[in-house]
Scaffold this motif. Structure first.
Motif, short mmCIF file in Angstrom:
data_model
loop_
_atom_site.label_atom_id
_atom_site.label_comp_id
_atom_site.label_asym_id
_atom_site.label_seq_id
_atom_site.Cartn_x
_atom_site.Cartn_y
_atom_site.Cartn_z
N LYS A 202 0.82 -1.20 0.00
CA LYS A 202 0.00 0.00 0.00
C LYS A 202 0.87 1.26 0.00
CE LYS A 202 -3.63 2.48 2.26
NZ LYS A 202 -4.42 2.73 3.41
N LEU A 203 1.89 1.30 0.83
CA LEU A 203 2.76 2.47 0.87
C LEU A 203 3.50 2.63 -0.45
CD1 LEU A 203 3.56 4.78 2.69
CD2 LEU A 203 5.59 3.50 3.25
N GLN A 204 3.91 1.52 -1.05
CA GLN A 204 4.56 1.60 -2.35
C GLN A 204 3.56 2.14 -3.39
OE1 GLN A 204 6.34 -2.06 -3.64
NE2 GLN A 204 7.44 -1.07 -5.29
N GLN A 205 2.30 1.77 -3.29
CA GLN A 205 1.29 2.28 -4.21
C GLN A 205 1.07 3.77 -4.01
OE1 GLN A 205 -0.19 0.56 -6.83
NE2 GLN A 205 -0.72 2.66 -7.37
N ILE A 206 1.06 4.22 -2.75
CA ILE A 206 0.94 5.66 -2.46
C ILE A 206 2.11 6.40 -3.09
CG2 ILE A 206 1.08 7.39 -0.61
CD1 ILE A 206 -0.54 5.38 1.12
N ALA A 207 3.32 5.87 -2.90
CA ALA A 207 4.50 6.52 -3.48
C ALA A 207 4.43 6.51 -5.01
CB ALA A 207 5.77 5.82 -3.00
N ALA B 71 7.37 7.75 -11.82
CA ALA B 71 8.64 7.05 -12.06
C ALA B 71 9.63 7.24 -10.93
CB ALA B 71 9.25 7.54 -13.38
N ASP B 72 9.42 8.25 -10.10
CA ASP B 72 10.33 8.53 -8.97
C ASP B 72 9.89 7.81 -7.69
OD1 ASP B 72 11.99 10.25 -10.45
OD2 ASP B 72 10.61 11.91 -10.13
N VAL B 73 9.26 6.63 -7.83
CA VAL B 73 8.71 5.92 -6.68
C VAL B 73 9.77 5.61 -5.62
CG1 VAL B 73 8.86 3.63 -7.76
CG2 VAL B 73 7.15 4.06 -5.97
N LEU B 74 10.97 5.22 -6.03
CA LEU B 74 12.02 4.90 -5.04
C LEU B 74 12.46 6.14 -4.28
CD1 LEU B 74 14.19 2.34 -7.03
CD2 LEU B 74 12.46 1.87 -5.27
N LEU B 75 12.66 7.23 -4.99
CA LEU B 75 12.99 8.48 -4.32
C LEU B 75 11.84 8.89 -3.41
CD1 LEU B 75 14.90 10.84 -3.85
CD2 LEU B 75 13.93 11.93 -5.89
N GLY B 76 10.62 8.68 -3.87
CA GLY B 76 9.46 9.01 -3.06
C GLY B 76 9.41 8.21 -1.77
N MET B 77 9.68 6.91 -1.85
CA MET B 77 9.69 6.08 -0.64
C MET B 77 10.78 6.54 0.32
SD MET B 77 8.78 2.38 -2.29
CE MET B 77 8.89 1.52 -0.73
N ASN C 224 8.91 11.18 7.74
CA ASN C 224 8.06 10.54 8.75
C ASN C 224 8.95 9.71 9.67
OD1 ASN C 224 5.07 10.98 7.72
ND2 ASN C 224 6.33 10.54 5.93
N PRO C 225 9.80 10.37 10.47
CA PRO C 225 10.79 9.64 11.27
C PRO C 225 10.16 8.70 12.30
CG PRO C 225 10.71 11.95 11.91
CD PRO C 225 9.87 11.81 10.68
N GLU C 226 8.91 8.92 12.63
CA GLU C 226 8.24 8.02 13.58
C GLU C 226 7.98 6.64 12.97
OE1 GLU C 226 4.99 9.85 11.18
OE2 GLU C 226 6.86 10.58 12.03
N ILE C 227 8.04 6.54 11.64
CA ILE C 227 7.88 5.25 10.97
C ILE C 227 9.26 4.61 10.88
CG2 ILE C 227 7.19 4.07 8.86
CD1 ILE C 227 5.30 6.42 8.29
N LYS C 228 9.45 3.56 11.62
CA LYS C 228 10.75 2.89 11.65
C LYS C 228 10.92 1.92 10.49
CE LYS C 228 11.80 5.01 15.37
NZ LYS C 228 12.30 6.33 15.15
N ASN C 229 9.81 1.42 9.96
CA ASN C 229 9.84 0.40 8.92
C ASN C 229 8.64 0.64 8.00
OD1 ASN C 229 9.62 -1.96 7.43
ND2 ASN C 229 9.98 -3.31 9.17
N LEU C 230 8.88 0.92 6.75
CA LEU C 230 7.78 1.19 5.82
C LEU C 230 6.88 -0.01 5.60
CD1 LEU C 230 9.41 3.47 3.07
CD2 LEU C 230 8.08 4.13 5.07
N ASN C 231 7.32 -1.20 6.01
CA ASN C 231 6.46 -2.39 5.93
C ASN C 231 5.38 -2.39 7.00
OD1 ASN C 231 7.82 -3.59 3.79
ND2 ASN C 231 9.27 -4.60 5.13
N TRP C 232 5.54 -1.58 8.03
CA TRP C 232 4.63 -1.61 9.17
C TRP C 232 3.98 -0.25 9.38
CZ3 TRP C 232 3.36 -6.21 10.75
CH2 TRP C 232 4.25 -7.27 10.54
N VAL C 233 3.14 0.13 8.47
CA VAL C 233 2.38 1.37 8.59
C VAL C 233 0.94 0.97 8.88
CG1 VAL C 233 1.63 3.47 7.41
CG2 VAL C 233 3.92 2.56 7.01
N SER C 234 0.37 1.52 9.94
CA SER C 234 -0.98 1.16 10.36
C SER C 234 -2.03 1.79 9.46
CB SER C 234 -1.23 1.63 11.79
OG SER C 234 -0.27 1.08 12.66
#
Length: 145
Positions: free
Chosen positions: A3-8, A14-20, A27-37
Motif C-alpha cells: 500500500k505504501l509503495q502504491q501511495i509513493a 517514475a520517482d517511486v524509489l525516491l518518493g519512498m 516521517n521519522p516516527e515510521i521505523k519500517n515502511l512495511n509496518w504502517v498502520s
C-alpha cells in the motif's frame, strides 16, 4: 508495504524509489515502511526545490538527485554524473527491514543559486534521472495520507 509503495507510485510516478526514501525521511516516527498502520497519517513531501536542495552545516549545498534499489546501478549513475564535473555521493538508506535504497546526492555546491541552476540544467537536458526515468514533475504538492 504494497500500500505504501502504491501511495509513493501514485504521488511520484517514475520517482517511486525516491518518493519512498523521502516518505521515510519526512516521517521519522515510521521505523519500517512495511509496518504502517491503517489510518496512520503519512506526510508525502513534494518533489520541490525546497525538498531536493539541502543546506549543509558548512554552508555548502547538496542536491538530492535519485534513488536506486541496486548499489551497482547507483554507482554507475554516479559515475555518469561525475563525468559532468560534479561530486556525487551514494548514501545507503534502510527504509524497511527488507529494503535498502541508495540515494545519490551532488555535494559541495557553493550556494543555493548553484544548486538551483544544476537542478534546472539536469531537468532541462534530461541527464538528471531517478531510476532511469527523467524527473519532470518537480512541483507536486505536499499530501498527507
Amino acid at each position: 508495504m504494497a500500500k505504501l509503495q502504491q501511495i509513493a507510485s501514485d504521488a511520484y510516478g517514475a520517482d517511486v524509489l525516491l518518493g519512498m526514501d523521502l516518505i521515510k525521511e519526512f516521517n521519522p516516527e515510521i521505523k519500517n515502511l512495511n509496518w504502517v498502520s491503517a489510518g496512520q497519517e503519512i506526510l508525502v513531501p513534494a518533489l520541490t526545490r525546497q525538498i531536493l536542495v539541502r543546506r549543509q552545516y558548512d554552508s555548502s549545498y547538496r542536491l538530492v538527485i535519485a534513488c536506486f534499489l541496486s548499489r551497482t546501478e547507483a554507482y554507475e549513475s554516479a559515475r555518469g554524473i561525475e563525468k559532468r564535473g560534479y561530486r556525487v555521493v551514494v548514501i545507503q538508506r534502510r527504509v524497511a527491514n527488507d529494503l535498502v535504497l541508495h540515494r545519490l546526492e551532488i555535494e559541495g555546491l557553493k550556494n543555493l543559486q548553484e544548486a538551483s541552476r544544476i537542478l534546472e540544467t539536469g531537468l532541462r537536458n534530461e541527464w538528471l534521472t531517478a531510476g532511469g526515468q527523467v524527473r519532470t514533475r518537480n512541483e507536486l504538492t505536499d499530501t498527507t495520507y
